[in-house]
Design an enzyme around this catalytic site. Structure first.
Site, PDB file in Angstrom:
ATOM      1  N   ASP A 189       0.855  -1.182   0.000  1.00 30.44           N
ATOM      2  CA  ASP A 189       0.000   0.000   0.000  1.00 30.44           C
ATOM      3  C   ASP A 189       0.889   1.230   0.000  1.00 30.44           C
ATOM      4  OD1 ASP A 189      -2.626   1.381   0.353  1.00 30.44           O
ATOM      5  OD2 ASP A 189      -1.683   2.041   2.223  1.00 30.44           O
ATOM      6  N   GLU A 273      -1.920  -1.436  -5.872  1.00 35.96           N
ATOM      7  CA  GLU A 273      -3.196  -0.827  -6.235  1.00 35.96           C
ATOM      8  C   GLU A 273      -3.055  -0.102  -7.558  1.00 35.96           C
ATOM      9  OE1 GLU A 273      -6.744   1.693  -3.972  1.00 35.96           O
ATOM     10  OE2 GLU A 273      -4.721   1.595  -3.138  1.00 35.96           O
ATOM     11  N   CYS A 326     -12.572  -4.367   6.735  1.00 38.34           N
ATOM     12  CA  CYS A 326     -11.906  -5.058   7.834  1.00 38.34           C
ATOM     13  C   CYS A 326     -11.286  -6.347   7.311  1.00 38.34           C
ATOM     14  CB  CYS A 326     -12.897  -5.353   8.964  1.00 38.34           C
ATOM     15  SG  CYS A 326     -12.193  -6.338  10.316  1.00 38.34           S
ATOM     16  N   CYS A 329     -12.920  -9.580   9.393  1.00 39.95           N
ATOM     17  CA  CYS A 329     -14.288 -10.081   9.233  1.00 39.95           C
ATOM     18  C   CYS A 329     -14.963  -9.620   7.952  1.00 39.95           C
ATOM     19  CB  CYS A 329     -15.134  -9.665  10.437  1.00 39.95           C
ATOM     20  SG  CYS A 329     -15.372  -7.873  10.560  1.00 39.95           S
ATOM     21  N   CYS A 345     -12.900  -2.079  14.424  1.00 39.05           N
ATOM     22  CA  CYS A 345     -14.063  -2.663  13.754  1.00 39.05           C
ATOM     23  C   CYS A 345     -15.078  -3.141  14.798  1.00 39.05           C
ATOM     24  CB  CYS A 345     -13.612  -3.824  12.870  1.00 39.05           C
ATOM     25  SG  CYS A 345     -14.970  -4.644  11.983  1.00 39.05           S
ATOM     26  N   CYS A 347     -16.109  -5.974  15.126  1.00 38.01           N
ATOM     27  CA  CYS A 347     -15.718  -7.299  15.612  1.00 38.01           C
ATOM     28  C   CYS A 347     -14.687  -7.209  16.737  1.00 38.01           C
ATOM     29  CB  CYS A 347     -15.179  -8.153  14.472  1.00 38.01           C
ATOM     30  SG  CYS A 347     -13.632  -7.539  13.754  1.00 38.01           S
ATOM     31  N   ASP A 354      -3.024   1.661   7.187  1.00 36.95           N
ATOM     32  CA  ASP A 354      -2.193   1.263   6.056  1.00 36.95           C
ATOM     33  C   ASP A 354      -1.905  -0.232   6.054  1.00 36.95           C
ATOM     34  OD1 ASP A 354      -2.106   3.929   5.281  1.00 36.95           O
ATOM     35  OD2 ASP A 354      -0.306   4.330   6.463  1.00 36.95           O
TER      36      ASP A 354
END
Length: 397
Positions: A189, A273, A326, A329, A345, A347, A354
């Site tokens: 990333d 990306e 996330c 999950c 999150c 969860c 990053d």
């Protein structure tokens, strides 16, 4: 089957006054022939709807040399003049193939000063390079050795805006061979706070090379603006500005070479990306930082080195929500402002923005590989379904 990769080895050299004068004349003649041929091809199409190819422009060059006005074209080697006509033909081929814009005329002030010599126009013996129309070899600074037994097929001489002279030798490099396969895969990333964040959790700092020279560049640019146009003082001031720009460009290139070589050697699959950097730099607040990070150059280096060494680079669709998803999950957050660097999150897992994005890019890239998408995946697969959508991206309620 063993295939040898052709590589260009670039070196600095210091020409004598006679060599510098000869090369400067050659650069001027190359520019003149290119502009004449481009004007002739454009005029033929506009007036007569007639296409002019390389052979026709080569015949034109012979006629131009016989005129009194352009007789000075005979004073330089004919090979660079023929090569510039071939480059123009390539430019038109790319234009008609919708890979580039219409060729533009070369400018004496802004265009790159270069000339290309083929094997008939130079002699390379015992580590000494002598060009056509020259009696002495170039004083090349051999900063790294050429491959053993290398025989250059073309030699390109150039001079940048900072006044530095370069010679680039294109030759086969038998040392470039596919590396042993490894099962390692990594997601990468890109960012501004950190230049790269890997799915392994490692963060590579952004050296921000441009910021280090920003004050010096601004100071020299102010001095340049005060000089009278056309004066010798302005030429010297322009050279100082160009040297700072060259230093700003060289530093990130060196950093990216080291990083990309390491990534390619350590990993079999590298997932990045698919960013549209030319659109991102339209953001006036981030344009300078994005340009300094050189994301496009990073991708370019990564792809050609991966091709050399038998690695795979996968580019994930730019619309994939890698930061909002996330990685534990698959819950997709509604929003994720840029100032949010860590988030928790539902969860219960707390993510570094990053690192989480790098994890998601790795998972999505491996899914793209399974779906059959290539290095530059298309927005949709043959059945009409996006390659990214074939892998669930959010948890269903």
């Amino acid at each position: 089957m063993t295939t040898h990769v052709k590589r260009a080895f670039k070196y600095r050299f210091c020409p004598t006054d006679a060599q510098a004068a000869e090369l400067s004349r050659t650069f001027g003649c190359v520019r003149k022939v290119y502009n004449l041929a481009l004007a002739a091809r454009t005029q033929a199409w506009v007036t007569r709807q007639e296409g002019v190819n390389y052979n026709a422009t080569s015949a034109m060059l012979t006629a131009w040399k016989k005129t009194e006005e352009l007789a000075y074209l005979n004073e330089v080697s004919s090979v660079p003049l023929q090569q510039t006509l071939r480059h123009l033909q390539t430019a038109f081929t790319n234009f008609f193939g919708r890979r580039a814009k219409y060729p533009r005329f070369k400018s004496r002030k802004t265009s790159r000063r270069s000339a290309e010599y083929t094997t008939s126009a130079f002699r390379f013996r015992d580590g000494k390079l002598t060009l056509a129309k020259m009696t002495e070899p170039l004083a090349v600074v051999w900063s790294r050795p050429l491959p053993e037994g290398a025989k250059p097929s073309t030699v390109t001489v150039s001079q940048d805006s900072a006044g530095r002279w370069f010679v680039s030798l294109l030759c086969e490099d038998p040392s470039v061979q596919p590396l042993p396969a490894t099962g390692q895969a990594v997601g990468v990333d890109v960012g501004l706070d950190h230049l790269l964040t890997l799915s392994t959790g490692e963060k590579i700092a952004n050296p921000r090379h441009e910021r280090r020279d920003r004050a010096a560049l601004a100071r020299q640019q102010r001095r340049l603006a005060k000089k009278e146009k056309g004066s010798a003082n302005r030429a010297r001031a322009r050279l100082k500005v160009a040297k700072i720009h060259a230093r700003i460009a060289d530093r990130p290139r060196d950093t990216l070479h080291k990083i990309t070589t390491r990534l390619v050697r350590e990993n079999q699959t590298i997932v990045i990306e698919d960013l549209t950097v030319h659109n991102m730099v339209k953001n006036r607040k981030l344009a300078r930082a994005i340009s300094d990070a050189a994301w496009s150059e990073f991708r370019s280096m990564l792809e050609y080195k991966a091709q050399w060494y038998g690695r795979e680079v996968v580019a994930v669709d730019r619309w994939f929500p890698s930061s909002r998803l996330c990685s534990a999950c698959n819950t997709l957050q509604d929003t994720m402002p840029l100032h949010v660097r860590t988030w928790t999150c539902d969860c219960g897992v707390t993510h570094d923005r990053d690192v989480n994005a790098a994890h998601n890019l790795l998972a999505a890239g491996l899914a793209v590989t399974v779906c059959g998408a290539g290095v530059r995946p298309q927005r949709s697969t043959p059945d009409g379904q996006s390659a990214m959508k074939q892998k669930p991206s959010r948890r269903e309620p």
